[in-house]
Scaffold this active site. Structure first.
Site, PDB file in Angstrom:
ATOM      1  CB  ALA A 183       5.558  -9.365  38.251  1.00  7.96           C
ATOM      2  CD  GLU A 232       3.824   1.231  36.892  1.00 10.50           C
ATOM      3  OE1 GLU A 232       3.634   2.451  36.885  1.00 10.50           O
ATOM      4  OE2 GLU A 232       4.680   0.667  36.205  1.00 10.50           O
ATOM      5  CG  ASP A 288     -23.238  24.843   9.315  1.00 10.25           C
ATOM      6  OD1 ASP A 288     -24.441  24.604   9.368  1.00 10.25           O
ATOM      7  OD2 ASP A 288     -22.554  25.144  10.310  1.00 10.25           O
ATOM      8  CG  ASP A 299       6.883   2.930  33.374  1.00 15.57           C
ATOM      9  OD1 ASP A 299       5.954   2.117  33.239  1.00 15.57           O
ATOM     10  OD2 ASP A 299       7.202   3.427  34.469  1.00 15.57           O
TER      11      ASP A 299
END
Length: 859
Positions: free
Chosen positions: A275, A279, A321, A691
């Protein structure tokens, strides 16, 4: 610039022949780093701490005699592995696409026309045009060259460039190539660098068959490097992992001592570790930076270094430029000056050029390449074709004897021609008016008078070139241009229209707190005229290259704070400008295209090379390459850089926020002696939502409405700043309070452990989806958020609800998750908990927005 050769005489391959050779011989590339296989990626994934924890939990379940839980956890290992593999492959594909884009370019003759192609598409038999600053794409034999010197240190280790000559006969051209090294060889080699001159060569070997391929050199353009954000994230992950280990040990000891089951205590400890462990951070950063670089490439900007993606959002000064970046670099002759008189060309196709200007245009054309690539030379030739047609002033049958190239010391070039009808050699020179005046040995009074004419033309926004002529009867040519007796002929003024969209891009930069500085080799009047056209301010103040040389570093740093125009600047002076801006604490992006621009590009925080007209040296020294040479593309890249950093902050905030209730409900029951709410199985399920949410939903989020209406972010400001972490923890604490409330009320109402767990877990899933939604924007309300398209969000939401339904209502899965069946009223309570976690934060956003508005407006 294409060298002075009759290109059509060299032939070259047709497109069909080149395609056939490419098919049979393969791409002109060396073996690069071997692609990682699916199994290699899978092995790396399995070594991640989260997967090791899942495997550890499965092992404990087997020891406890619960094989079903062990098998489900193993299944989760494969599901999460699949998601991670998809993320990794998507990242690798993005990087592969960038490698293809960043391949060095080559100018080849195909179908009798010059064509710029990726170096990997060069084939044997191709005719390649070489110019100063080019990286040679393949081993080749020289057919013709002018003052050509090559740096072959990559192959020989010798630092001094070697002089080249062209092949003298057809037999030598067909023979084998000699080894690199030594002067006056007619061979050039893949990977070496043109440091001077020009040439045309025929490719003899490509790919692994080149000298470079034989010694096994593998060149990788996209660098694999740890960015500052990745380093910062790595440090945070280590700290969080240490905290997780300490709390994990605490939970194991407390559980073992208070409940007597050490194995279940270890299981609870692993649950808490899962928990807490963030990661997702390294994965999120890798994906965001790689996909960010890929998305920027869709805006015609190639990020050669991933770290540039981070720095883009911090840029405070854009040094650009003028020619080809702010303007189209599509020159046309607008005004000419000769014998004290100006002549304005209104319509080249219809104007009859007065006789007194014929000599000026004639020698202007003689000072150009026969098949020009330079826009000004093209414009001069076009003028000659229109106005001198059928006159004695065009000399297509004259033979070029020698070229005196442009140099840093002498900003002019001279071409020596031989007429077939005369033994006299004719010399034509063109270049900076000051240089031509010097060649013509003009007096101070004449130079002063000429300066006035130049300023009149420059004030109209024209680029001005001087033209001179000379003649010589002797066979031996002098070593320097200055040794000829030149006669000054006049001035030629070129107009170059501003690129569409540049004024709007300048306005966007001003709103975003980004200074735009124009650096040009043109006269101050020309620079001021263009500045007024594009809205660059202040247009009246400027610093010239000569003034810059007279300033010491402290004076330059002081002056540069208020000046945005730099005229008559040579490339070598750009480095001083970059260092002065950096000394003032600015984050500098600098554009450049030539060999001499490389030091400034390297020194700038973000070097920006021109992809269309830039040299390989400039591209290799830069962090970004603008593929279409357009200033608006640079601004779009800055916009994308800000968007990427914003979305990173949102993803990080979400990760922090969602881990608080998960960790809290893993720790509190152990400390307060409640029934356990979550097991490893529940954490693994939540990871299936977390995830893809932080990797894909936030990465795909569009930019905020005010992304270019706020100052650049402070590069010293950490990603995990107090504001980001504070708001995240506040969201997480709010979510934890709601979850604890749901669980406590469920127990208070007399619901058994399985019902309370199901109610709490379902509430957490809805809260999770609410956190994803509300964190999509910290500056706008819920209704505006929902109107913004994000396909990834709906896939994640749909998948989460589908799987939640399965674990709640499929008996086998419900038993594994230790849930009781939930009724519609229970689902309504869980949904209300999710909405509550979102609405209170929406209220907080409104208060924060009102305070920011009040701080800006004063009320």
């Amino acid at each position: 610039m294409i060298p002075e050769f009759n290109i059509k005489a060299f032939g070259g391959l047709s497109s069909a022949e080149a395609a056939e050779k490419l098919k049979s011989d393969g791409f002109n590339e060396l073996p690069s780093t071997k692609k990682r296989s699916i199994f290699a990626i899978a092995f790396e994934v399995v070594r991640e701490p989260m997967f090791l924890l899942l495997i550890g939990c499965g092992t404990i379940y087997l020891i406890l005699g619960e094989p079903q839980e062990a098998m489900i956890l193993l299944a989760f290992v494969f599901v999460v592995m699949g998601i991670t593999l998809y993320q990794e492959r998507k990242t690798e594909r993005a990087l592969e696409a960038l490698r293809d884009l960043s391949s060095p370019r080559a100018l080849v003759i195909r179908d009798n026309e010059p064509k710029r192609i990726p170096g990997r598409e060069v084939v044997c038999g191709d005719i390649v045009v070489l110019a100063e600053g080019d990286r040679i794409p393949a081993d080749a034999v020289l057919l013709s060259c002018v003052n050509l010197s090559i740096d072959e240190s990559l192959l020989t280790g010798e630092s001094l460039p070697v002089r080249k000559t062209h092949c003298k006969d057809d037999l030598a051209r067909e023979g084998s190539m000699a080894c690199p090294g030594g002067d006056d060889l007619p061979f050039v080699y893949s990977g070496t660098l043109v440091v001077q001159g020009q040439g045309i060569c025929c490719v003899k070997a490509t790919g692994i068959h080149t000298e470079l391929g034989k010694i096994g050199k593998a060149l990788q353009t996209i660098e694999s490097e740890q960015t500052p954000l990745q380093k910062e994230t790595g440090r945070l992950v280590i700290k969080m992992a240490l905290l997780g280990m300490l709390l994990c040990a605490l939970v194991v000891i407390v559980y073992g001592l208070t409940r007597g089951s050490w194995l279940k205590g270890i299981l609870s400890g692993i649950t808490l570790a899962m928990a807490i462990l963030p990661e997702e951070f390294p994965v999120v950063l890798t994906i965001f930076l790689a996909m960010g670089a890929w998305r920027i490439s869709q805006k015609r900007v190639l990020a050669r270094r991933v770290s540039a993606v981070e720095t883009l959002g911090s840029t405070t000064v854009l040094c650009v430029d003028k020619t080809g970046t702010l303007t189209l670099n599509q020159m046309s002759v607008t005004q000419i000056y000769a014998d004290g008189e100006f002549y304005t060309i209104e319509n080249q196709g219809q104007d009859q050029l007065p006789e007194k200007f014929h000599g000026l245009v004639e020698f202007g054309i003689l000072a150009c390449q026969r098949d020009p690539f330079d826009p000004m030379e093209k414009a001069l030739r076009k003028l000659g074709d229109c106005c001198l047609k059928n006159t004695e002033h065009l000399h297509d049958n004259w033979k070029l004897v020698r070229e005196y190239p442009l140099s840093q010391e002498m900003l002019s070039l001279s071409l020596v021609w031989q007429s077939p009808d005369s033994d006299k050699q004719v010399i034509a020179a063109k270049g900076a008016p000051e240089a031509i005046a010097d060649l013509s040995h003009m007096s101070n009074e004449q130079v002063q008078e000429l300066a006035g004419r130049i300023h009149l033309m420059a004030d109209q926004g024209l680029r001005v070139l001087g033209v001179a002529k000379a003649s010589l009867r002797q066979s031996t040519l002098p070593g320097e241009q200055h040794d000829f007796l030149f006669e000054f002929l006049g001035l030629i003024g070129f107009s170059d229209p501003v690129r569409p969209g540049v004024p709007e891009a300048i306005t966007e930069c001003n709103n975003a707190g980004i200074r735009v500085a124009m650096i040009t080799g043109d006269y101050p009047g020309t620079a001021q005229s263009i500045a007024r056209q594009i809205g660059l301010t202040p247009a009246d103040d400027y610093i010239t290259g000569r003034q810059l040389d007279k300033m010491d570093d402290n004076e330059l740093k002081r002056q540069i704070k208020s000046v945005n125009l730099f005229a008559r600047v040579v490339p070598e002076q750009k480095l001083r400008l970059v260092n002065a801006l950096k000394g003032n604490g600015e984050i500098v992006a600098m554009t450049g295209d030539g060999v001499n621009d490389a030091p400034a590009l390297k020194s700038a925080h973000i070097g920006v090379a021109m992809g269309g007209r830039g040299t390989d040296v400039a591209r290799e020294a830069s962090a970004l390459v603008i593929l279409d040479d357009d200033f608006a593309s640079i601004v779009q890249a800055v916009k994308q850089g800000r968007r990427i950093f914003d979305n990173l902050c949102k993803a990080i905030a979400y990760i922090f926020a969602i881990h608080v209730p998960i960790a809290g409900m893993s720790l509190l029951p152990v400390l307060l002696h409640w029934p356990l709410v979550f097991y490893p199985l529940h954490i693994a399920f939540l990871e299936l939502i977390i995830d893809p949410a932080c990797s894909f939903v936030f990465e795909a989020e569009s930019e905020e409405a005010d992304v270019m209406a706020r100052p650049p972010r402070d590069p010293a400001k950490p990603l995990f700043g107090m504001e980001t972490v504070g708001l995240s923890l506040l969201q997480g604490a709010g979510a934890l309070s709601i979850i604890v409330g749901v669980f406590f009320i469920a127990l208070h109402r007399g619901l058994d452990e399985t019902e309370a767990r199901a109610l709490t877990f379902t509430s957490l899933v809805f809260i999770n989806l609410s956190l994803i939604t509300t964190n999509r924007s910290w500056s706008t309300g819920l209704l505006n958020i929902l109107r913004r398209p994000n396909a990834a969000l709906w896939w994640v939401t749909g998948g989460a609800i589908l799987f939640l339904g399965l674990v709640l209502y499929v008996p086998f899965l419900r038993g594994l998750f230790k849930f009781a069946i939930l009724h519609p009223i229970d689902i309504g309570i869980c949904f209300a908990a999710g909405m509550l976690s979102m609405f209170w934060f929406e209220g907080l956003k409104m208060i924060r927005k009102h305070r920011l508005h009040a701080a800006k407006t004063g009320y």
